[in-house]
Design a protein around this motif. Structure first.
Motif, PDB file in Angstrom:
ATOM      1  N   ARG A 165       2.071  -1.721 -12.092  1.00 24.90           N
ATOM      2  CA  ARG A 165       3.562  -2.260 -12.254  1.00 24.90           C
ATOM      3  C   ARG A 165       3.673  -3.388 -12.951  1.00 24.90           C
ATOM      4  N   THR A 177      -5.397  -6.633  -1.054  1.00 26.03           N
ATOM      5  CA  THR A 177      -4.143  -5.946  -1.941  1.00 26.03           C
ATOM      6  C   THR A 177      -3.673  -4.806  -1.386  1.00 26.03           C
ATOM      7  N   GLU A 208      -1.548 -10.208  -6.605  1.00 32.21           N
ATOM      8  CA  GLU A 208      -1.734  -8.864  -5.605  1.00 32.21           C
ATOM      9  C   GLU A 208      -0.840  -7.689  -6.002  1.00 32.21           C
ATOM     10  N   ALA A 229      -0.086  -4.570  -8.459  1.00 31.76           N
ATOM     11  CA  ALA A 229      -0.900  -3.549  -9.107  1.00 31.76           C
ATOM     12  C   ALA A 229      -0.588  -3.424 -10.491  1.00 31.76           C
ATOM     13  N   ARG A 230      -1.954  -3.117 -11.380  1.00 31.14           N
ATOM     14  CA  ARG A 230      -1.982  -3.305 -12.800  1.00 31.14           C
ATOM     15  C   ARG A 230      -0.688  -2.244 -13.260  1.00 31.14           C
ATOM     16  N   ALA A 279       0.814  -1.223   0.094  1.00 28.61           N
ATOM     17  CA  ALA A 279      -0.074   0.214  -0.127  1.00 28.61           C
ATOM     18  C   ALA A 279       1.125   0.984  -0.080  1.00 28.61           C
ATOM     19  N   SER A 280       0.759   2.239  -0.797  1.00 28.58           N
ATOM     20  CA  SER A 280       1.495   3.203  -1.031  1.00 28.58           C
ATOM     21  C   SER A 280       1.271   4.269  -0.029  1.00 28.58           C
ATOM     22  N   SER A 287      -3.768  -2.111  -3.252  1.00 34.05           N
ATOM     23  CA  SER A 287      -4.562  -1.171  -3.715  1.00 34.05           C
ATOM     24  C   SER A 287      -5.977  -1.069  -3.009  1.00 34.05           C
ATOM     25  N   ASP A 288      -6.432  -2.155  -2.353  1.00 33.20           N
ATOM     26  CA  ASP A 288      -7.605  -2.241  -1.511  1.00 33.20           C
ATOM     27  C   ASP A 288      -7.426  -1.232  -0.315  1.00 33.20           C
ATOM     28  N   ASP A 313      -5.266   1.229   0.021  1.00 35.83           N
ATOM     29  CA  ASP A 313      -5.013   2.522  -0.321  1.00 35.83           C
ATOM     30  C   ASP A 313      -6.437   3.163  -0.583  1.00 35.83           C
ATOM     31  N   SER A 317      -3.609  -9.079 -17.632  1.00 39.57           N
ATOM     32  CA  SER A 317      -3.590  -7.593 -17.272  1.00 39.57           C
ATOM     33  C   SER A 317      -3.566  -6.748 -18.510  1.00 39.57           C
TER      34      SER A 317
END
Length: 396
Positions: free
Chosen positions: A238, A117, A233, A235-236, A45-46, A119-120, A122, A392
């Motif tokens: 990446r 993930t 897990e 992120a798209r 998570a960023s 992203s979830d 964040d 992806s």
């Protein structure tokens, strides 16, 4: 990538005792333990500065640390069946504040939800900020017809009138089910109330499988989902950045075993499924691809020829070899997905923009890999990778 602000921490509670499933938090799903999966989600998570695991168990602590968590020793009084999650989180806060004095938001993750993930996480934090609420939680959309009992014990519709014409599910009022995966709180109201629902609430819908692991049957189902392919897990963004894929041979294309006959001739085993995945990646035209191996056996050359891949073998310094290879193709490390399994792959993996390893890789490699593939080396790991990359790409 910029460093996350040091005002948000993730806390995961993982006690050693489990009455339902012995050693639950250390059991793997898709090759990664439940505690490892939760830690890796938090680190991905960023918006999270650091991930903390509060545990009373030395094995859990070691496993969590392997995946990058900071460890908090959880007192026995807060590790029993009757201790609340809130009590464990409140105990951790002062210790987290020692590292992060500016702390003002917390993320609580549940190990029993294996498909969280970064992203979830964040997204849940962003929803809390956008709605200006005191807390937020992950939910799944629910289109069920709910029933309860009246005073006589007879069935009565809760979100529908059973005496009227049956509605379509999509016409029911919007409703959501708590996923049990992610809870976010503003620190001040959480400390004031001691409750995860510490005021106004934001809901963040997630689309990962809505399963909380409480039984061996749940483990079996989640393992099948993890190994089914097409999910990751990572992120798209990446995945989309990958322009080149370089793979080790032994332990990645093979199961890391060698058969030696009485004449000293060696042979290895590879996967036809992996071969199909590699062929699909090659035929997509999206990637430069290569096998890079320390192995000197000619079997590496023969397998690369079969897969129609470029190969460099008998290579001891993989970082130097990759520097030259990337430069010759006008690529840089950020374009590279490197797949390795053992200590001699560590340097290349740390340089690569994205690194991956099979689920049975060396423990030190599991600890540094961005992406742990859900299958062992030589037994579908590369096919799983290919399925995710191709899926992806189809969403672009």
């Amino acid at each position: 990538m910029s460093e996350p602000a040091a005002d948000t921490a993730c806390i995961i509670l993982a006690r050693g005792g489990s009455k339902g499933v012995t050693g639950k938090n250390l059991r793997p799903v898709g090759g990664v333990s439940l505690i490892g999966r939760a830690v890796r989600a938090g680190r991905a998570a960023s918006g999270v500065a650091a991930v903390y695991v509060s545990t009373d168990d030395a094995e859990i602590a070691a496993e969590a640390a392997l995946h990058g968590a900071r460890i908090i020793d959880r007192p026995a009084a807060l590790s029993g069946d009757t201790a609340s999650s809130e009590a464990g989180w409140l105990h951790a806060v002062p210790l987290v504040r020692e590292d992060l004095p500016a702390l003002d938001k917390l993320v609580f993750l549940q190990c029993t939800s294996p498909f969280i993930t970064g992203s979830d996480i964040d997204g849940c934090l962003a929803e809390m900020a956008a709605r200006e609420t005191d807390c937020a939680l992950s939910v799944t959309e629910d289109h069920s017809f709910l029933w309860g009992l009246d005073a006589e014990g007879r069935g009565v519709g809760l979100n529908h009138n059973e005496r009227e014409q049956r509605k379509r599910r999509q016409d029911l009022p919007p409703q959501y089910c708590e996923s049990g995966a992610i809870y976010c709180v503003q620190l001040a109201p959480f400390l004031e109330t001691g409750q995860r629902f510490c005021g106004s609430v934001a809901l963040y819908p997630v689309d990962h499988p809505p399963i909380e692991i409480d039984s061996l049957q749940d483990f079996a189902l989640c393992s099948q989902i993890a190994q089914a392919g097409g999910r990751s897990e990572i992120a798209r963004a990446r995945l989309a950045a990958v322009k080149a894929i370089v793979m080790d041979f032994d332990g990645v294309h093979t199961d890391n075993l060698v058969i030696t006959d009485q004449n000293g001739v060696e042979s290895v085993r590879t996967s036809r499924g992996d071969g199909m995945g590699i062929a699909a990646l090659r035929d997509s035209g999206r990637y430069q691809m290569m096998i890079l191996s320390k192995e000197r056996n000619s079997v590496v050359l023969k397998r690369a020829e079969k897969l129609q891949l470029e190969v460099h073998h008998s290579v001891d310094d993989k970082v130097a070899a990759l520097e030259s290879w990337l430069a010759a193709r006008d690529l840089d490390w950020g374009d590279l997905l490197y797949v390795g399994n053992d200590l001699n792959d560590g340097g290349a993996m740390e340089h690569a923009g994205l690194s991956a390893c099979p689920s049975d890789a060396h423990s030190a490699i599991l600890g540094i890999a961005d992406w742990i593939l859900p299958q062992p080396g030589g037994k579908g790991a590369l096919r799983a990778m290919a399925d995710v990359l191709l899926a992806s790409g189809s969403l672009d």
